[in-house]
Write a protein that holds these residues in place. Structure first.
Motif, PDB file in Angstrom:
ATOM      1  N   PHE A   1       5.600  -2.237 -12.646  1.00 15.53           N
ATOM      2  CA  PHE A   1       6.239  -3.435 -12.100  1.00 15.53           C
ATOM      3  C   PHE A   1       5.205  -4.534 -11.850  1.00 15.53           C
ATOM      4  O   PHE A   1       5.431  -5.709 -12.157  1.00 15.53           O
ATOM      5  CB  PHE A   1       6.967  -3.069 -10.806  1.00 15.53           C
ATOM      6  CG  PHE A   1       8.089  -4.008 -10.428  1.00 15.53           C
ATOM      7  CD1 PHE A   1       9.097  -4.316 -11.325  1.00 15.53           C
ATOM      8  CD2 PHE A   1       8.156  -4.553  -9.155  1.00 15.53           C
ATOM      9  CE1 PHE A   1      10.152  -5.151 -10.968  1.00 15.53           C
ATOM     10  CE2 PHE A   1       9.195  -5.394  -8.784  1.00 15.53           C
ATOM     11  CZ  PHE A   1      10.201  -5.688  -9.696  1.00 15.53           C
ATOM     12  N   ILE A   2       4.083  -4.132 -11.295  1.00 11.94           N
ATOM     13  CA  ILE A   2       2.996  -5.089 -11.060  1.00 11.94           C
ATOM     14  C   ILE A   2       2.518  -5.670 -12.391  1.00 11.94           C
ATOM     15  O   ILE A   2       2.307  -6.885 -12.521  1.00 11.94           O
ATOM     16  CB  ILE A   2       1.840  -4.401 -10.301  1.00 11.94           C
ATOM     17  CG1 ILE A   2       2.262  -4.102  -8.860  1.00 11.94           C
ATOM     18  CG2 ILE A   2       0.582  -5.277 -10.320  1.00 11.94           C
ATOM     19  CD1 ILE A   2       1.326  -3.160  -8.121  1.00 11.94           C
ATOM     20  N   ALA A   3       2.358  -4.807 -13.395  1.00  9.31           N
ATOM     21  CA  ALA A   3       1.917  -5.273 -14.715  1.00  9.31           C
ATOM     22  C   ALA A   3       2.937  -6.229 -15.328  1.00  9.31           C
ATOM     23  O   ALA A   3       2.566  -7.172 -16.036  1.00  9.31           O
ATOM     24  CB  ALA A   3       1.683  -4.085 -15.641  1.00  9.31           C
TER      25      ALA A   3
ATOM     26  N   LEU B   1       7.005 -16.395  -8.576  1.00  7.62           N
ATOM     27  CA  LEU B   1       7.592 -15.097  -8.891  1.00  7.62           C
ATOM     28  C   LEU B   1       8.237 -14.451  -7.672  1.00  7.62           C
ATOM     29  O   LEU B   1       7.602 -14.261  -6.636  1.00  7.62           O
ATOM     30  CB  LEU B   1       6.520 -14.157  -9.447  1.00  7.62           C
ATOM     31  CG  LEU B   1       6.990 -12.750  -9.849  1.00  7.62           C
ATOM     32  CD1 LEU B   1       7.956 -12.828 -11.027  1.00  7.62           C
ATOM     33  CD2 LEU B   1       5.787 -11.864 -10.191  1.00  7.62           C
ATOM     34  N   ALA B   2       9.517 -14.088  -7.814  1.00  8.86           N
ATOM     35  CA  ALA B   2      10.227 -13.287  -6.815  1.00  8.86           C
ATOM     36  C   ALA B   2      10.521 -11.930  -7.425  1.00  8.86           C
ATOM     37  O   ALA B   2      10.724 -11.807  -8.641  1.00  8.86           O
ATOM     38  CB  ALA B   2      11.518 -13.973  -6.400  1.00  8.86           C
ATOM     39  N   ILE B   3      10.546 -10.886  -6.603  1.00  6.98           N
ATOM     40  CA  ILE B   3      10.886  -9.551  -7.091  1.00  6.98           C
ATOM     41  C   ILE B   3      12.122  -9.052  -6.365  1.00  6.98           C
ATOM     42  O   ILE B   3      12.327  -9.329  -5.183  1.00  6.98           O
ATOM     43  CB  ILE B   3       9.715  -8.562  -6.949  1.00  6.98           C
ATOM     44  CG1 ILE B   3       9.250  -8.437  -5.491  1.00  6.98           C
ATOM     45  CG2 ILE B   3       8.554  -8.972  -7.849  1.00  6.98           C
ATOM     46  CD1 ILE B   3       8.193  -7.341  -5.287  1.00  6.98           C
TER      47      ILE B   3
ATOM     48  N   ARG C   1       0.676  -5.496  -3.624  1.00 10.53           N
ATOM     49  CA  ARG C   1       0.231  -6.739  -4.239  1.00 10.53           C
ATOM     50  C   ARG C   1       0.950  -7.951  -3.633  1.00 10.53           C
ATOM     51  O   ARG C   1       1.659  -8.690  -4.335  1.00 10.53           O
ATOM     52  CB  ARG C   1       0.453  -6.690  -5.749  1.00 10.53           C
ATOM     53  CG  ARG C   1      -0.527  -5.807  -6.497  1.00 10.53           C
ATOM     54  CD  ARG C   1      -1.969  -6.329  -6.412  1.00 10.53           C
ATOM     55  NE  ARG C   1      -2.084  -7.705  -6.862  1.00 10.53           N
ATOM     56  CZ  ARG C   1      -2.215  -8.060  -8.133  1.00 10.53           C
ATOM     57  NH1 ARG C   1      -2.235  -7.144  -9.092  1.00 10.53           N
ATOM     58  NH2 ARG C   1      -2.326  -9.339  -8.462  1.00 10.53           N
ATOM     59  N   PRO C   2       0.777  -8.179  -2.345  1.00  8.21           N
ATOM     60  CA  PRO C   2       1.450  -9.329  -1.718  1.00  8.21           C
ATOM     61  C   PRO C   2       1.002 -10.662  -2.310  1.00  8.21           C
ATOM     62  O   PRO C   2       1.737 -11.644  -2.240  1.00  8.21           O
ATOM     63  CB  PRO C   2       1.062  -9.197  -0.247  1.00  8.21           C
ATOM     64  CG  PRO C   2      -0.206  -8.400  -0.241  1.00  8.21           C
ATOM     65  CD  PRO C   2      -0.058  -7.439  -1.379  1.00  8.21           C
ATOM     66  N   ASP C   3      -0.200 -10.684  -2.892  1.00  9.11           N
ATOM     67  CA  ASP C   3      -0.719 -11.919  -3.481  1.00  9.11           C
ATOM     68  C   ASP C   3      -0.012 -12.310  -4.772  1.00  9.11           C
ATOM     69  O   ASP C   3      -0.067 -13.465  -5.205  1.00  9.11           O
ATOM     70  CB  ASP C   3      -2.207 -11.745  -3.790  1.00  9.11           C
ATOM     71  CG  ASP C   3      -2.448 -10.608  -4.790  1.00  9.11           C
ATOM     72  OD1 ASP C   3      -2.045  -9.456  -4.486  1.00  9.11           O
ATOM     73  OD2 ASP C   3      -3.013 -10.865  -5.865  1.00  9.11           O
ATOM     74  N   LEU C   4       0.647 -11.356  -5.415  1.00  7.51           N
ATOM     75  CA  LEU C   4       1.247 -11.585  -6.728  1.00  7.51           C
ATOM     76  C   LEU C   4       2.572 -12.328  -6.635  1.00  7.51           C
ATOM     77  O   LEU C   4       2.970 -13.017  -7.575  1.00  7.51           O
ATOM     78  CB  LEU C   4       1.459 -10.243  -7.437  1.00  7.51           C
ATOM     79  CG  LEU C   4       2.022 -10.268  -8.856  1.00  7.51           C
ATOM     80  CD1 LEU C   4       1.046 -10.927  -9.823  1.00  7.51           C
ATOM     81  CD2 LEU C   4       2.351  -8.843  -9.313  1.00  7.51           C
ATOM     82  N   ILE C   5       3.249 -12.210  -5.504  1.00  3.40           N
ATOM     83  CA  ILE C   5       4.642 -12.650  -5.435  1.00  3.40           C
ATOM     84  C   ILE C   5       4.852 -13.670  -4.323  1.00  3.40           C
ATOM     85  O   ILE C   5       4.126 -13.711  -3.327  1.00  3.40           O
ATOM     86  CB  ILE C   5       5.590 -11.449  -5.232  1.00  3.40           C
ATOM     87  CG1 ILE C   5       5.127 -10.589  -4.056  1.00  3.40           C
ATOM     88  CG2 ILE C   5       5.669 -10.623  -6.488  1.00  3.40           C
ATOM     89  CD1 ILE C   5       5.938  -9.351  -3.828  1.00  3.40           C
TER      90      ILE C   5
END
Length: 704
Positions: free
Chosen positions: A533-535, A551-553, A570-574
């Motif tokens: 999912f992170i990838a 980006l929202a998940i 990975r709070p920084d990703l979203i």
């Protein structure tokens, strides 16, 4: 369980001060600590596990949280716009798959915005449909639904189940189809049950649990599932016990009546894995000793048909992507292969007339083929390139079948297929309020952390400016052998219509590529799901489909766990997270209702190796204090007796207590709703409008 105290109430107040403009309710922190394998596991919000109907403190907490959340959501500029567009997109005539019995055809229809779909019946294929059951009058809030239903072989009676407020419990009744009036029969404490008529219509087989203790119906563990026969016109107390496993109380037992009506096949399973046992009863021989066909609970076995004592099954025994075999019940151990394993995953098989229809997934897209009863190829069924086909049920005596096809921008169309002539015709097609050609769907493949190639569908509006990236919702599930196939949802189309992108990743843990794909994302391999999912998120950013901060998940149930775990990792990703009805406490999930089934995918919290793995990713236990988190909107419902709402309550309380930044961390708690099924249309729209307006706010999607 220790009693919560107010000793640390000030901590909650301090945490609330970190979110400007938001003051979270003061949530009492208890002092519960469970020593497990040398680890002291704190559980300060244990009291929030209590049923909202039973504990007034939990009820007050729910009311306080909803008050804060409702006030915040009311400030979002896109909320009303999404609700309006979703309402427009939902407002089209929708049909369910027909079932033929005798000369009658039974099917559901929704005129567009009805809270619940209505069951119709027509005499003959071209006959005029008449209303048989309209559940919209059952409750003022529309939250009582028609659940499972099946007509008797001759079409004279209808067996149907009532679902109230989203619960998994069912009340089963019998209707005279000609008059539309219910008989006196009523069956209670039915859950996770097939409903199977005897061929002569004298009665039916069903499965039930013992009646739970008073006040425990929505939380107590589900054990001692047993199969009964109910004779029409008699009280439930007179029902005959057919199959029970008191020595194995965790087994679920489900009944299947064979095509010829001569046998009852009881399928036993302990968890969510497709690992079954098969026990066969001769229906016309009371007291006859049952025959055990399979007792190792190691493989999937799905009954397809039988001719005399030779039974045909879909199985993954010796074939991770499944095959079709036959077995003579006089020699249960001997198998004859009819259709071998292929590169595409075989996901379904049914007998229609003197043919079998096989359903496959090829890279998560539907394929369908017709074969003879001996497995020899007859024809392929032509489907659209990227989409999902379901149905293909029927009878050995009738070559007619129906199937439904849909995709992300294509609502469900129902087709009728004659397996002798090969002719396909439209049974019901929706009149749309939008043009599907305005949208595009791509399938992409990306590499996960360990190099595994993972497929992902990406949908958007044609002509969308892709030069700077677009606000994107990334959706995933990744568990329990469930495949994420293309399908239509008006709520998600509204996101696309307003300029957002939708991405659906086919994560390991699902069933897209058979048993190996499922095994690659469960138990000790569960981290692979999060890595996949992170990838997917990293790929969407790297490819310019979305941008940093756009980006929202989103995910529900096991997908809610996915969103919670990835938000921690990975709070920084979203920019925004939307975990729905999620499994958030991985150390206590097996203590409530259906939770004990999930050990097949998650493992046992009472086993040390499993405990350490579960603790490593449990959303409730891994919130990172001192780290900036994205905006989070948790959603759940008070009647969810699949994943009890205590999971979401505890996770939210801990999130609000922690020092995780200034963005809102809220929970939306629906009333008179459950895990998802049976939810009325207006509640679906209201919740989705809130979620997507929230996502729009934090991903920068301008909703006009």
């Amino acid at each position: 369980m220790t009693t919560p105290t107010a000793a640390q109430a000030a901590d909650a107040a301090a945490a609330s001060a970190r979110a400007p403009g938001l003051t979270y309710p003061d949530t009492t922190r208890g002092d519960t600590v469970d020593p497990q394998f040398g680890v002291d596991v704190a559980d300060p919000y244990r009291w929030l596990e209590d049923d909202v109907r039973v504990n007034p403190k939990v009820a007050a907490w729910v009311a306080d949280q909803n008050r804060i959340t409702d006030a915040y959501l009311a400030t979002l500029p896109g909320r009303d716009t999404f609700a309006k567009r979703m309402t427009e997109l939902y407002n089209y005539e929708r049909y369910g798959l027909p079932t033929k019995a005798g000369n009658r055809y039974f099917y559901t229809r929704n005129d567009g915005l009805q809270p619940q779909s209505v069951l119709f019946v027509r005499d003959g294929l071209k006959g005029e449909g008449r209303v048989l059951i309209d559940p919209n009058g059952w409750a003022k809030d529309g939250a009582t639904a028609l659940a499972e239903w099946t007509p008797s072989e001759d079409g004279k009676h209808l067996l149907y189940a009532v679902q109230d407020g989203g619960t998994d419990w069912r009340i089963v009744r019998v209707m005279d189809v000609a008059t539309g009036k219910d008989l006196a029969d009523e069956i209670r404490w039915v859950k996770f049950s097939s409903l199977a008529w005897a061929k002569d219509g004298s009665g039916f087989y069903y499965s039930r649990f013992p009646e739970p203790a008073e006040g425990a119906a929505f939380q107590s563990l589900n054990e001692n599932h047993a199969v009964y026969f109910h004779k029409v016109g008699t009280p439930q107390s007179a029902d005959t016990l057919i199959h029970a496993t008191p020595d194995k109380p965790k087994l679920n037992n489900s009944a299947v009546v064979t095509d010829d009506g001569k046998y009852l096949l009881v399928v036993g399973s302990e968890g969510t894995d497709e690992r079954y046992g098969l026990t066969l009863y001769a229906t016309g021989k009371p007291g006859a000793k049952p025959v055990v066909l399979v007792d190792d609970y190691a493989n999937n076995w799905e009954y397809v048909t039988n001719v005399g004592t030779r039974f045909t099954f879909l199985t993954n025994k010796g074939a991770p992507r499944q095959r079709i075999v036959s077995m003579d019940i006089k020699k249960p151990g001997a198998l004859t292969e009819l259709v071998g394993e292929e590169e595409a995953t075989l996901v379904g098989a049914s007998r229609v007339g003197n043919r079998m229809i096989l359903s496959y997934l090829g890279d998560a897209k539907s394929q369908a083929r017709i074969v003879a009863l001996d497995g020899k190829p007859v024809a392929n069924i032509n489907l659209a390139d990227i989409g999902s086909a379901v149905g293909f049920g029927g009878k050995a005596s009738d070559p007619e079948t129906f199937y439904a096809f849909s995709s992300y921008a294509q609502p469900t169309t129902i087709y009728r297929l004659d397996t002798v002539s090969g002719k396909t015709e439209v049974f019901a097609a929706p009149k749309l309020t939008f043009d599907p050609k305005q949208f595009t769907v791509e399938q992409r493949f990306y590499k996960s952390k360990d190099g595994t190639e993972v497929p992902m569908f990406v949908a958007m509006k044609k002509g969308l400016d892709r030069s700077k990236g677009s606000p994107t919702i990334l959706y995933g599930y990744g568990g329990f052998n469930v495949s994420m196939v293309p399908g239509f949802a008006p709520t998600k189309l509204a996101w696309l219509d307003k300029g957002g992108v939708l991405a659906i990743a086919n994560l390991r843990g699902g069933g897209e590529y058979g048993k190996a794909w499922h095994d690659g994302g469960r138990l000790a391999n569960k981290q692979n799901v999060f890595d996949d999912f992170i990838a997917a998120g990293e790929y969407l950013i790297a490819e310019g489909i979305t941008g940093k901060g756009q980006l929202a998940i989103e995910g529900g149930s096991n997908g809610g766990l996915l969103v919670g775990a990835v938000t921690n990792q990975r709070p920084d990703l979203i920019a925004a997270a939307l975990p729905a009805v999620g499994v958030m406490d991985m150390l206590r999930f097996d203590r409530f209702t259906a939770g004990r089934y999930w050990t097949d995918d998650y493992g046992f919290p009472a086993k040390e190796a499993d405990f350490r793995n579960l603790l490593s990713y449990s959303p409730y236990h891994n919130i990172k204090d001192g780290t900036a988190y994205p905006a989070v909107l948790v959603t759940t419902a008070d009647t969810d007796d699949r994943v009890v709402p205590g999971h979401s309550f505890k996770y939210t309380a801990q999130l609000q207590h922690a020092n995780v930044g200034d963005k809102p961390h809220l929970i939306r708690i629906e009333t008179r709703a459950g895990h998802g099924s049976g939810k009325p249309t207006d509640k679906i729209i209201a919740e989705a409008a809130d979620k997507y307006a929230f996502a729009a706010k934090w991903t920068g999607l301008v909703v006009e």
